[in-house]
Enzyme design. Structure first.
Site, PDB file in Angstrom:
ATOM      1  N   HIS A  62       0.870  -1.188   0.000  1.00  0.00           N
ATOM      2  CA  HIS A  62       0.000   0.000   0.000  1.00  0.00           C
ATOM      3  C   HIS A  62       0.901   1.229   0.000  1.00  0.00           C
ATOM      4  O   HIS A  62       1.574   1.509   0.991  1.00  0.00           O
ATOM      5  CB  HIS A  62      -0.917  -0.023   1.224  1.00  0.00           C
ATOM      6  CG  HIS A  62      -1.841  -1.206   1.240  1.00  0.00           C
ATOM      7  ND1 HIS A  62      -3.025  -1.230   0.543  1.00  0.00           N
ATOM      8  CD2 HIS A  62      -1.727  -2.424   1.823  1.00  0.00           C
ATOM      9  CE1 HIS A  62      -3.619  -2.408   0.712  1.00  0.00           C
ATOM     10  NE2 HIS A  62      -2.844  -3.153   1.486  1.00  0.00           N
ATOM     11  N   ARG A  64      -0.178   4.380  -0.597  1.00  0.00           N
ATOM     12  CA  ARG A  64      -0.932   5.532  -0.048  1.00  0.00           C
ATOM     13  C   ARG A  64      -0.884   6.785  -0.910  1.00  0.00           C
ATOM     14  O   ARG A  64      -1.163   7.882  -0.422  1.00  0.00           O
ATOM     15  CB  ARG A  64      -0.415   5.889   1.358  1.00  0.00           C
ATOM     16  CG  ARG A  64      -0.326   4.743   2.343  1.00  0.00           C
ATOM     17  CD  ARG A  64      -1.658   4.100   2.594  1.00  0.00           C
ATOM     18  NE  ARG A  64      -1.619   3.210   3.769  1.00  0.00           N
ATOM     19  CZ  ARG A  64      -2.470   2.210   3.954  1.00  0.00           C
ATOM     20  NH1 ARG A  64      -3.390   1.937   3.050  1.00  0.00           N
ATOM     21  NH2 ARG A  64      -2.400   1.471   5.032  1.00  0.00           N
ATOM     22  N   ASP A 152      -8.632  -5.074  -2.579  1.00  0.00           N
ATOM     23  CA  ASP A 152      -7.968  -5.340  -1.303  1.00  0.00           C
ATOM     24  C   ASP A 152      -8.303  -4.291  -0.244  1.00  0.00           C
ATOM     25  O   ASP A 152      -8.319  -3.102  -0.506  1.00  0.00           O
ATOM     26  CB  ASP A 152      -6.453  -5.406  -1.473  1.00  0.00           C
ATOM     27  CG  ASP A 152      -5.794  -5.834  -0.176  1.00  0.00           C
ATOM     28  OD1 ASP A 152      -6.120  -6.927   0.304  1.00  0.00           O
ATOM     29  OD2 ASP A 152      -5.005  -5.055   0.367  1.00  0.00           O
ATOM     30  N   HIS A 232      -2.871 -12.561   1.350  1.00  0.00           N
ATOM     31  CA  HIS A 232      -2.602 -12.716   2.798  1.00  0.00           C
ATOM     32  C   HIS A 232      -3.316 -13.881   3.490  1.00  0.00           C
ATOM     33  O   HIS A 232      -4.140 -13.678   4.381  1.00  0.00           O
ATOM     34  CB  HIS A 232      -2.858 -11.407   3.540  1.00  0.00           C
ATOM     35  CG  HIS A 232      -4.108 -10.641   3.155  1.00  0.00           C
ATOM     36  ND1 HIS A 232      -5.355 -11.195   3.139  1.00  0.00           N
ATOM     37  CD2 HIS A 232      -4.276  -9.348   2.781  1.00  0.00           C
ATOM     38  CE1 HIS A 232      -6.247 -10.283   2.792  1.00  0.00           C
ATOM     39  NE2 HIS A 232      -5.611  -9.152   2.547  1.00  0.00           N
ATOM     40  N   ASP A 305       2.137  -6.972   2.441  1.00  0.00           N
ATOM     41  CA  ASP A 305       0.942  -6.207   2.831  1.00  0.00           C
ATOM     42  C   ASP A 305       1.377  -4.948   3.596  1.00  0.00           C
ATOM     43  O   ASP A 305       0.718  -4.533   4.562  1.00  0.00           O
ATOM     44  CB  ASP A 305      -0.028  -7.059   3.653  1.00  0.00           C
ATOM     45  CG  ASP A 305      -1.437  -6.459   3.707  1.00  0.00           C
ATOM     46  OD1 ASP A 305      -1.652  -5.373   3.118  1.00  0.00           O
ATOM     47  OD2 ASP A 305      -2.310  -7.068   4.340  1.00  0.00           O
TER      48      ASP A 305
HETATM   49 ZN   LIG Z   1      -6.349  -7.380   2.131  1.00  0.00          ZN
END
Ligand SMILES: [Zn+2]
Length: 424
Positions: A62, A64, A152, A232, A305
């Site tokens: 991520h 962002r 996600d 995940h 993740d």
């Molecule tokens: Zn997720």
């Protein structure tokens, strides 16, 4: 720029190589891998005692950016990736706005080109705004450069919509990544449901919330003859479902994250918000099952993740703290532990951190083959270091390993033949 990496243990599962060799890079590409290579006037990296592997790839990050740059941005996120030994990362679409159209995808790719130090492969949304209501324009996303689609952060709750998405994505030749979670079973849960949640008086998330959703998407993939990738994986049940599906020929792949094989929900004790993520940390039996799944090939990839959050979003009551931890800079050390424990050999580990994610996403990386992009990670397997806030390149510091000693790290991260990170 030319580069000669001398005398390291070169491990490249894509070619079955594990030997002490030199790697010669010219014009951003691998020129040759062999013994006693010489190239006059070339910058040399002494890799004696080190591992030289195809650049690591993290398929679940991520960044962002756009919209939440106070947590992380493309510049800081790719610097954290380089420090962690990653030469390529795939970024999830839950930025602000959501990456569900070509304008956002183009923004990410353009900024990555200008400010990023590693390759960035965007992942588009399955549904518009990741709201789970109507399919996003997958064709447009693929054309714009997305390598997969995922909502996600949220499941696609409507099974019919997931079915159509799988069928459509198969037609487009783009991978669907499932965030497998049955929200009705999660309820107001904030950690794994079990002995520890009872002791702490926190509402639990049962494993079956993940197992059911994994099973649903595996069955939908089977029914529609479409590939699916489960993100995940954290439970014994999910591992079992994927193993059985693979055995009967379903086109399913999956990943786990280092925290799911390194920690149990015991880490939540003391109401540690840096141990709060979704799916939550599970119990010892799940950790053991994840390791077996990695060893027997059920789990294809290790992804972080990486989920940066501002201190204010984590320094709060446990129930209110946001889900997620950063992971780019600790993943390699935690994964190398699997080798020390005898769970995986080094070649298999490199496969799960480079070759496999490249294959799943369909990107031409994860190899030291002559002619391939010179994305290379030089690993110092013995170097010890301590995780500190100041030492982390990520803007956010939400790691459960702050203050802990790690072993093994990237010594050099090389992207397109250029050294983008060198351990001081
Ligand atoms: Zn997720």
């Amino acid at each position: 720029m030319n580069l000669l990496i001398k005398g390291g243990r070169v491990i490249d599962p894509s070619q079955g190589i594990d030997d002490t060799l030199d790697v010669l890079v010219a014009e951003g590409k691998i020129k040759e891998v062999g013994k006693g290579l010489k190239a006059a006037g070339t910058e040399t990296v002494d890799a004696k005692g080190m591992l030289v592997v195809p650049g690591l790839i993290d398929m679940h990050v991520h960044l962002r950016d756009p919209g939440l740059e106070y947590k992380e941005d493309i510049a800081s996120g790719t610097r954290a990736a380089a420090a962690g030994g990653f030469t390529s990362i795939a970024c999830m679409p839950n930025c602000k706005p959501v990456n569900d159209n070509k304008t956002v995808t183009a923004y990410i790719l353009d900024k990555a080109r200008k400010e990023g130090v590693v390759n960035v492969f965007p992942i588009g949304a399955i549904t518009q705004g990741s709201k789970g209501e109507a399919m996003a324009e997958m064709g447009e996303l693929k054309e714009a450069g997305c390598v997969a689609v995922s909502d996600d952060g949220h499941p696609v709750a409507n099974a019919e919509l997931m079915r159509r998405s799988l069928e459509y994505a198969r037609g487009m030749g783009i991978m669907v990544i499932s965030h497998a979670e049955e929200k009705a079973l999660v309820g107001e849960g904030v950690m794994n449901e079990g002995f520890t949640s009872t002791e702490l008086g926190l509402k639990g998330i049962p494993r079956v919330a993940e197992d059911i959703a994994t099973a649903r998407d595996v069955f939908l993939a089977e029914y529609t003859a479409s590939p699916v990738h489960i993100a995940h994986v954290s439970t014994e049940g999910s591992v079992r479902i994927v193993r059985e599906a693979k055995a009967r020929g379903v086109k399913v792949t999956c990943e786990t994250a280092p925290h799911y094989f390194s920690l149990t929900d015991d880490a939540v004790r003391g109401y540690n918000t840096n141990a709060k993520m979704n799916p939550p940390l599970r119990e010892a039996g799940d950790v053991a099952a994840v390791k077996i799944g990695l060893a027997d090939g059920t789990i294809d990839a290790i992804a972080t993740d990486h989920a940066p959050h501002h201190l204010d979003e984590k320094e709060s009551e446990f129930n209110l703290a946001l889900n997620g931890i950063i992971g780019l800079e600790t993943s390699l050390s935690l994964s190398l532990k699997l080798v020390e424990e005898g769970v995986l050999d080094l070649g298999t580990l490199v496969g799960k951190m480079s070759c496999s994610p490249a294959k799943i996403l369909g990107i031409e990386r994860g190899t030291l083959n002559a002619g391939a992009a010179a994305d290379i990670t030089v690993i110092d397997p013995d170097r010890e270091w301590v995780v500190t806030e100041e030492g982390l390149a990520s803007k956010s510091k939400n790691s459960p390993w702050l203050g802990e000693k790690m072993k093994g790290c990237a010594a050099y991260t090389i992207v397109g033949g250029k050294i983008v990170y060198k351990r001081g």
